[in-house]
Design a protein around this motif. Structure first.
Motif, short mmCIF file in Angstrom:
data_model
loop_
_atom_site.label_atom_id
_atom_site.label_comp_id
_atom_site.label_asym_id
_atom_site.label_seq_id
_atom_site.Cartn_x
_atom_site.Cartn_y
_atom_site.Cartn_z
N TYR A 637 0.84 -1.20 0.00
CA TYR A 637 0.00 0.00 0.00
C TYR A 637 0.88 1.25 0.00
N GLY A 638 1.97 1.20 0.77
CA GLY A 638 2.89 2.32 0.81
C GLY A 638 3.55 2.55 -0.55
N PHE A 639 3.94 1.44 -1.20
CA PHE A 639 4.65 1.53 -2.49
C PHE A 639 3.73 2.12 -3.56
N GLU A 640 2.48 1.66 -3.58
CA GLU A 640 1.53 2.20 -4.56
C GLU A 640 1.36 3.70 -4.34
N ASN A 645 2.16 9.07 -6.23
CA ASN A 645 2.54 10.44 -5.86
C ASN A 645 3.61 10.97 -6.82
N GLU A 646 4.53 10.09 -7.25
CA GLU A 646 5.65 10.53 -8.08
C GLU A 646 5.27 10.69 -9.56
N PHE A 647 4.47 9.74 -10.13
CA PHE A 647 4.29 9.73 -11.59
C PHE A 647 2.97 10.35 -12.05
N VAL A 687 5.16 8.08 -22.78
CA VAL A 687 4.07 7.42 -22.05
C VAL A 687 3.62 8.38 -20.95
N ARG A 688 2.31 8.48 -20.73
CA ARG A 688 1.83 9.35 -19.66
C ARG A 688 1.94 8.61 -18.32
N GLY A 689 2.27 9.35 -17.26
CA GLY A 689 2.46 8.73 -15.95
C GLY A 689 1.27 7.92 -15.50
N ASP A 690 0.04 8.45 -15.75
CA ASP A 690 -1.14 7.73 -15.28
C ASP A 690 -1.38 6.44 -16.07
N GLN A 691 -0.96 6.44 -17.38
CA GLN A 691 -1.03 5.19 -18.15
C GLN A 691 -0.08 4.15 -17.55
N SER A 697 -1.80 -1.62 -12.42
CA SER A 697 -3.03 -1.65 -11.60
C SER A 697 -2.95 -0.67 -10.44
N TYR A 698 -2.26 0.44 -10.62
CA TYR A 698 -2.20 1.46 -9.56
C TYR A 698 -3.06 2.66 -9.98
N SER A 699 -3.36 3.52 -9.00
CA SER A 699 -4.11 4.72 -9.34
C SER A 699 -3.79 5.82 -8.34
N HIS A 700 -3.72 7.05 -8.84
CA HIS A 700 -3.44 8.18 -7.93
C HIS A 700 -4.57 8.38 -6.93
N ALA A 701 -5.76 7.94 -7.28
CA ALA A 701 -6.91 8.09 -6.37
C ALA A 701 -6.72 7.27 -5.09
N HIS A 702 -5.78 6.31 -5.12
CA HIS A 702 -5.62 5.42 -3.97
C HIS A 702 -4.66 5.95 -2.90
N VAL A 703 -3.99 7.07 -3.17
CA VAL A 703 -2.91 7.49 -2.25
C VAL A 703 -3.40 7.61 -0.81
#
Length: 1419
Positions: A637-640, A645-647, A687-691, A697-703
């Motif tokens: 969870y921390g790594f995601e 946060n970074e990309f 490539v876009r960071g969110d792609q 299977s990660y998402s910025h919404a999960h931070v």
């Protein structure tokens, strides 16, 4: 008196006694105390008596109720599972399943420990329980202090007041037992330790005259420290075997006052005078007597070697023999009762020793006319007692619990406890103070522990900074394009992994403090939750600091997103993950009973969590059978959160091998495409960071969702820790057992034969004949010593924070052949220090003066020619008694003696010390192995078998022994002196008979000043006359030894400076002349002992053989250790293998193959963590005793440790390889598999060498466990996996990379396992693009395929659009990017690994050499 100043209301508290009369009145209703009057106590003259009375009066006037309970027990029978001896399996025998099934079928018989015991101790009474070791005294005390765990069955009633044992369990803080062990946090000072105890027992309702709790606290603390005369140690560390602190006697007194601080109502004291000198022991008993009388406590005490002054302070005596009660009644009646049965108690003898001696055939003396009628067995004693008037009289008391008095007192007791308990505590709680007070005290103590061990704290912080700088430079300035993706992910992964590895040291910490917490739990000081929350509170600033250091350095060196929001998000996520991992390892530590179990699990857990973070195996690639680990992994969870946060919102251009084609001719992005970048869309060059995040299977919404989940995990781990901590047992809740190694089982059938019978009836051999033959044997075999040992003007100074401190002040004396010298003084007078200096055992401080043998300076062989039995019994736990003696004999007897003679001499010593019963049992640890008294005899034996040719030093050989064992020990030393040995002994509490065995006395006062040196004289006449001349006359009935210590340091000193009196006395002048004469005479003759010029008695090769044999045997028997090693390898190999099960052949799979190999590297950290404590334990044994007596060289020690591990390492290598290699699907051909196996095996040796070299120099196991992450962190970072060779900063690339053993391990394994394997791209891995002007793909890419793209695979050369290019053709193309350019690199690297094996083992030797300090000589 203004406000009551006595410092201790603590003790006082015990008795919140609203009953206006003194408790003696209460004993009036029994006939047991015929000799006490209402007003006076037997301890009326105790120095603090007035304070105790003053407290008592204050409590009565404050309307506080009394807490007088008393204990009554009827028909008490206790049984335990008979484990007189149990078999210790070895590495091979543990797999004999059939035999183990067979043995488990025979249920262990029960053994009766206490049979049908009765008694009653009313408030205000003191009971002395006497018995030989093993007769059940400690068990009886446990029953009477309501500690019932660990026994198979308990029958009979025990009542506390009118409460039965179940009701009384709510009041465990009021019914207290002080055990024999001293268990403390060694880095706390005495003041801090006592402050903690008193703070948690401050009553809610304060007595009149005290406005604030702090006044009560100060008063209680000062009273306690004064009561045992240790106020001067307030700022000294408590210390332990390895940390310097207060003296042994002072440490015992700290444990006494910590127990008094509980302010209990019923106190059980188990051998609490062990290690105290006679004068202090008497003061202690007077203190207990005074408090018992005034506060109405019930006090039950077992003592060994109790002097008559102590004995006379008791009201009642209970004598146990083999668990049966052969006398219980008034103290005054005990001696006449035994004398009427026909036993003789010599004048001046210790009555307590006489009473325990009547059941021992070798000790008892029978009056004329009673030879045929005296009771010989326990049953005969019982019959005599049952007939007696005393027995009938005592029976009247057993109904005490039902009496009105008891009911009324119990009611008052309930009320008193309610008054002192914090009003927010529930009724069922045994605690006194409120939760916030407990929490505050625990937090303060936690910081004191951290501050007391500043070095460990500093190491943690410095290594974090170093690691942050190194990692920052490794991932330095990661580019913002596709080549930086893997590096940035690596840096973020590292932030989490490093802090998790640091948190692993919590497992070790959990075990170091556990015994103290178990003790405090039994004293009802605090709720385990308070302790756990205090640890977290103390963690907060430490972890904040540690995380900030790492975060600030790493974040900006790597060049991650420079914005406040991104940085603080990173910082808080790393912080919360570290908190969570710390809590997790703490929970693992708390959940396990043994360190081995916890370290196994923690090692495996960290491996699993790191593998399933999503860095090594990306989430979509995880196999379903282990994928669930990802969801229960706080790190994932921390790594995601960190990656998102970074990309988030970044645009990442493709470059280098990720952009096809590239080069000066290919500049149009329409005809290029990304390859090998997750989330890239075919035909696009960035490539876009969110792609990218979506493809994982990660998402910025999960931070922030993840942030909450990690806190939830943290809360769960904290709850688990609290639950596990509440269930901790005290170490001694399982009984003492003798362990017999399986391979010696046949030799000791007699120990295991008849376990149904209650206790082995050993018919004593006819002592007259055995003594004579033993004496002859000794005369023939023992070395006669002709050397005179002298010391003159000895001064020893050590540096302390407050300046130089003199521990010995111009001490002089001598020991001649045939002389038995006693060295006495109060606790802390410098007795042990003097022995250490004389025996050349000090490695620091300054020694001035001369120490000589035969008037000549000490020779190189002195340390092994003199025997030295230290106070602490330090032995190899997995050796049997005979092996320990043979080991010493083989290594320390002179070279010219044959091996047969050496071993024959061991038999002589075994007979002499009566060790034949236990010669084949393991020494073990206290609690699982030999008892204190047996260990002491082994310590003496180990020194005697070395045939000391100059003299024998013994430091308190009788401490912790009962009167008989002490007498036997000293009688035996007398025998040695009589055949010509010179013996010098420090001794505490000698009885008159013991004292009579000595020839000369050196008496020291505090500060190492001499008070007397010279003959003792028959019946101590010489020394009595000396003291009488200066106004201290010894009463005829007094024990002269106790009297003298009292004169020098206790209540009889009359304020005189006895050192000055000695310096001005004629005896001093005579001693100086005599000393000079002895030195001159001896110097003029030939030396009595020839020095062979060798530092060691045997050659280095001989030493290495003997020491290696011992280490091999010890490891062979240490199944826990070996099994852990094997299980760790098997489990991690299977886990690794099945996580990377049958890896495919796509581009992404190449990386998985690399990580499958990289994961094998991590088996090291678990094994190193487990190997170091064992190494350090062995090293402590070597440095504490064996090095100092010059048994063998450090070279032999290191060689033996290395060699003994080799067979197990080979086995581990085989098991790992078999479980891992084939499951991953590496090449099956034997040349590849064989080469891989060779490297795997060599790596086992490399990391063991690295682990042992850290352990060789580390001051302690905790230090080693903190140094590991730093070293392991550096070598795993620079092996070319986390950052490929071409991207490592030039500063590191040209030296660190090449000096790193793991670089070569990885290199060779990668070459052997990947080199020829074909690569087939998955659909998403191809670079797909169109060509300009409809040219064929082959012609468009022709110049690219000859240059940068020489290693790519163009799948459709003839097509004119949709060209498909795969990054690699075979594994060798991929390895080329990792700086592995040809197949021969594999064997080159394998050869270098072998060189590293040799160099890492050389480091062990080098660091051990650097650590080994020479002993100090007199200047």
């Amino acid at each position: 008196m203004d406000s009551p100043e006595p410092e201790k209301d603590l003790v006082v508290g015990d008795p919140i006694d609203s009953i206006p009369r003194l408790p003696d009145a209460d004993t009036k209703d029994s006939n047991s105390l015929s000799d006490s009057t209402d007003s006076s106590s037997k301890a009326e003259k105790w120095k603090l008596m007035h304070k105790v009375k003053q407290y008592q009066e204050r409590e009565v006037s404050s309307q506080l109720k009394g807490r007088q309970l008393g204990v009554t027990w009827k028909n008490l029978t206790v049984q335990a599972i008979s484990a007189d001896s149990s078999i210790n399996e070895n590495v091979v025998s543990q797999f004999n399943i059939l035999r183990r099934v067979n043995e488990s079928r025979h249920a262990n018989p029960l053994k009766i420990i206490i049979q049908n015991s009765n008694g009653c101790v009313k408030p205000g009474e003191m009971l002395l329980v006497l018995g030989r070791p093993g007769s059940g005294c400690t068990t009886l005390l446990k029953m009477l202090s309501n500690r019932r765990a660990g026994y198979a069955s308990i029958e009979g009633d025990v009542h506390f007041g009118s409460l039965d044992h179940k009701e009384a369990s709510r009041y465990k803080g009021q019914i207290v037992m002080n055990t024999e062990e001293e268990i403390f946090f060694p880095t706390l000072t005495v003041g801090q330790t006592i402050d903690f105890a008193t703070r948690l027992k401050v009553p809610f309702l304060l007595p009149d005259g005290l406005q604030h709790k702090d006044e009560f606290l100060k008063e209680a603390k000062e009273f306690l420290l004064d009561s045992m005369s240790i106020a001067h140690t307030h700022n000294t560390k408590v210390g332990n075997e390895f940390i310097r602190g207060v003296s042994g006697g002072e440490r015992k007194r700290v444990s006494i006052i910590e127990c008094l601080a509980t302010r209990g109502s019923v106190f059980c004291w188990d051998n609490s005078t062990r290690g105290l000198d006679a004068s202090t022991a008497l003061e202690y008993t007077k203190a207990i007597r005074a408090m018992t009388d005034i506060l109405g406590l019930a006090t039950i005490v077992t003592l060994y070697q109790a002097g008559n002054g102590i004995y006379d302070l008791f009201d009642k005596v209970l004598i146990l023999d083999k668990g049966q009660q052969i006398y219980y009644g008034p103290m005054r009646e005990a001696r006449p009762f035994m004398e009427n049965l026909g036993f003789i108690c010599p004048d001046g003898a210790n009555v307590a020793d006489f009473l325990t001696g009547v059941t021992v055939p070798t000790e008892r003396r029978i009056r004329e006319g009673h030879e045929n009628i005296f009771p010989r067995t326990t049953d005969m004693f019982l019959a005599e007692y049952d007939k007696s008037q005393i027995c009938a009289q005592m029976r009247l008391e057993y109904d005490y619990p039902a009496s009105d008095t008891a009911q009324a007192r119990t009611k008052d007791f309930h009320e008193a406890v309610r008054q002192e308990k914090h009003k927010r505590l529930p009724n069922s709680s045994p605690l006194t103070t409120g939760f916030l007070t407990q929490l505050h005290a625990c937090v303060v103590r936690q910081y004191q522990i951290i501050w007391g061990d500043k070095s460990t704290f500093a190491i943690k912080q410095i290594s974090t900074l170093v690691q942050a700088l190194i990692a920052g430079s490794l991932f330095y300035n990661a580019p913002n394009n596709s080549s930086g993706l893997f590096i940035k992910s690596g840096a973020l992964f590292f932030s989490l992994m490093y802090n998790s590895l640091m948190a692993m040291s919590e497992v070790t910490d959990s075990f170091s403090g556990r015994p103290v917490l178990a003790k405090h739990k039994s004293f009802a000081f605090f709720h385990p939750a308070a302790f756990c929350i205090a640890q977290i509170t103390a963690d907060l600033p430490v972890i904040l600091f540690q995380v900030s250091v790492l975060a600030i350095v790493l974040y900006f060196m790597v060049g991650l997103t420079v914005s406040a929001s991104a940085f603080f998000t990173y910082w808080i996520v790393v912080f919360v993950t570290t908190m969570c991992m710390t809590a997790m390892f703490r929970a693992i530590g708390a959940a396990f009973g043994t360190f081995d179990g916890a370290s196994k699990v923690s090692g495996f857990v960290i491996t699993a969590l790191i593998m399933y973070v999503g860095y090594m195996i990306q989430k979509p690639k995880m196999h379903p059978w282990f994928g669930w680990i990802y969801w229960i992994n706080p790190l994932s969870y921390g790594f995601e959160a960190l990656l998102a946060n970074e990309f988030h919102l970044k645009n990442i251009p493709c470059v280098g091998t990720n952009l096809i084609p590239n080069g000066p001719e290919y500049l149009e992005s329409a005809f290029q495409s990304c390859a090998g970048v997750p989330g890239a869309i075919p035909g696009e060059v960035s490539v876009r960071g969110d792609q990218y995040l979506k493809s994982l299977s990660y998402s910025h919404a999960h931070v922030w969702r993840n942030f909450g989940i990690i806190w939830a995990w943290w809360a769960l781990f904290v709850a688990l820790t609290i639950i596990a901590t509440m269930r901790w047992k005290t170490s001694s809740e399982s009984g003492q057992t003798l362990l017999i190694p399986r391979e010696k089982g046949k030799l000791v059938r007699h120990l295991m034969a008849d376990e149904e019978s209650q206790a082995r009836e050993s018919s004593p051999p006819d002592t007259s004949t055995t003594d004579v033959s033993a004496a002859k044997d000794m005369d023939v075999q023992l070395l006669r010593n002709t050397s005179v040992f002298t010391w003159k003007d000895l001064t020893y100074t050590v540096k302390t924070p407050s300046g130089d401190r003199v521990l010995l002040d111009n001490v002089q004396g001598w020991v001649k052949p045939g002389m038995l010298g006693a060295l006495m003084g109060s606790s802390g007078a410098g007795k042990t220090t003097l022995l250490d200096v004389l025996a050349q055992r000090k490695t620091d401080g300054t020694i001035r003066g001369s120490i000589m043998v035969d008037g000549r300076p000490l020779s190189v062989s002195f340390q092994r020619s003199a025997g030295y039995c230290e106070q602490l019994d330090v032995h190899e736990a997995y050796a049997t008694v005979r092996e320990a003696l043979e080991f010493s004999a083989l290594l320390r007897q002179p070279r010219h003696i044959s091996m047969e003679e050496k071993l024959k001499y061991v038999d002589t010593i075994i007979n002499l010390l009566e060790l034949h019963d236990i010669e084949h049992t393991l020494i073990g640890y206290v609690g699982a192995g030999l008892s204190v008294e047996q260990r002491k005899r082994v310590t003496i034996g180990v020194e005697l078998v070395s045939k000391p040719s100059i003299l024998i030093f013994l430091d308190e050989p009788t401490s912790g022994l009962d009167g008989q064992a002490a007498y036997n020990t000293v009688r035996f030393l007398r025998k040695l002196a009589d055949v010509g040995q010179a013996v010098l002994v420090t001794i505490h509490q000698p009885s008159a008979q013991l004292f009579a065995q000595f020839d000369t006395l050196l008496l020291l006062a505090r500060g190492g000043k001499t008070v007397y040196f010279g003959d003792i004289g028959d019946d101590a006449q010489t020394i009595k006359q000396y003291f009488a001349r200066y106004g201290a006359t010894c009463p005829p009935s007094a024990n002269p030894a106790e009297f003298m210590i009292d004169v020098v340091s206790g209540g009889l000193s009359q304020g005189k400076d006895w050192n000055q009196i000695w310096l001005e006395s004629p005896e001093y002048g005579y001693a100086v002349k005599e000393l000079d004469q002895i030195i001159n005479q001896a110097a003029s003759k030939d030396a009595g002992t020839s020095d062979d010029g060798h530092e060691f008695a045997t050659s280095l090769w001989e030493q290495t053989k003997v020491v290696t044999h011992r280490m091999n045997v010890a490891l062979f028997r240490n199944t826990d250790y070996v099994n852990n090693k094997l299980v760790l390898h098997i489990v991690s190999a299977l886990f690794n293998g099945f996580s990377f099960w049958m890896v495919g052949d796509s581009v992404a799979d190449l990386q998985l193959r690399m990580f499958a190999i990289y994961n094998f590297i991590f088996v090291a950290s678990g094994v190193i963590n487990q190997l170091q404590p064992l190494f350090i334990e062995r090293r402590d044994i070597y440095e504490t005793r064996e090095k100092k007596s010059k048994m063998y060289s450090w070279k032999a020690f290191v060689a033996a440790l290395i060699v003994s591990e080799i067979p197990y390492l080979c086995l581990c290598g085989v098991l790992y390889f078999v479980c891992w290699y084939y499951t991953v699907g590496f090449p099956k051909s034997s040349n590849r598999a064989g080469a891989t196996f060779f490297v795997v095996l060599m790596y086992e040796f490399v990391y063991t060498g690295i682990g042992q070299s850290i352990a060789a120099y580390a001051p302690n196991a905790v230090f080693a466990s903190l140094a590991n992450p730093l070293l392991v962190g550096i070598i795993v970072s620079f092996c070319g996996v986390l950052v490929p060779y071409s991207q490592i900063q030039p500063f590191w690339r040209y030296w660190m990379y090449y000096l790193n053993p793991l670089n070569y391990v990885m290199g060779s394994l990668l070459v052997f396992d990947i080199f020829d394997s074909p690569v087939h791209c998955d659909d998403g891995e191809y670079a797909i693009f169109d060509t300009p002007n409809a040219t064929t793909c082959a012609s468009y890419l022709s110049s690219y395929l000859q240059g940068d793209g020489a290693r790519v695979n163009l799948v459709n050369p003839e097509s004119t659009s949709g060209c498909r290019v795969c990054q690699y053709r075979t594994g060798s193309d991929y390895l080329y990017t990792l700086n592995l350019k040809d197949y021969y690199y594999g064997w080159r690297d394998a050869a270098i690994v072998v060189i590293f094996v040799l160099s890492s083992y050389s480091m062990v030797f080098l660091l051990m050499k650097l650590r080994t300090k020479a002993s100090k000589n007199a200047e």
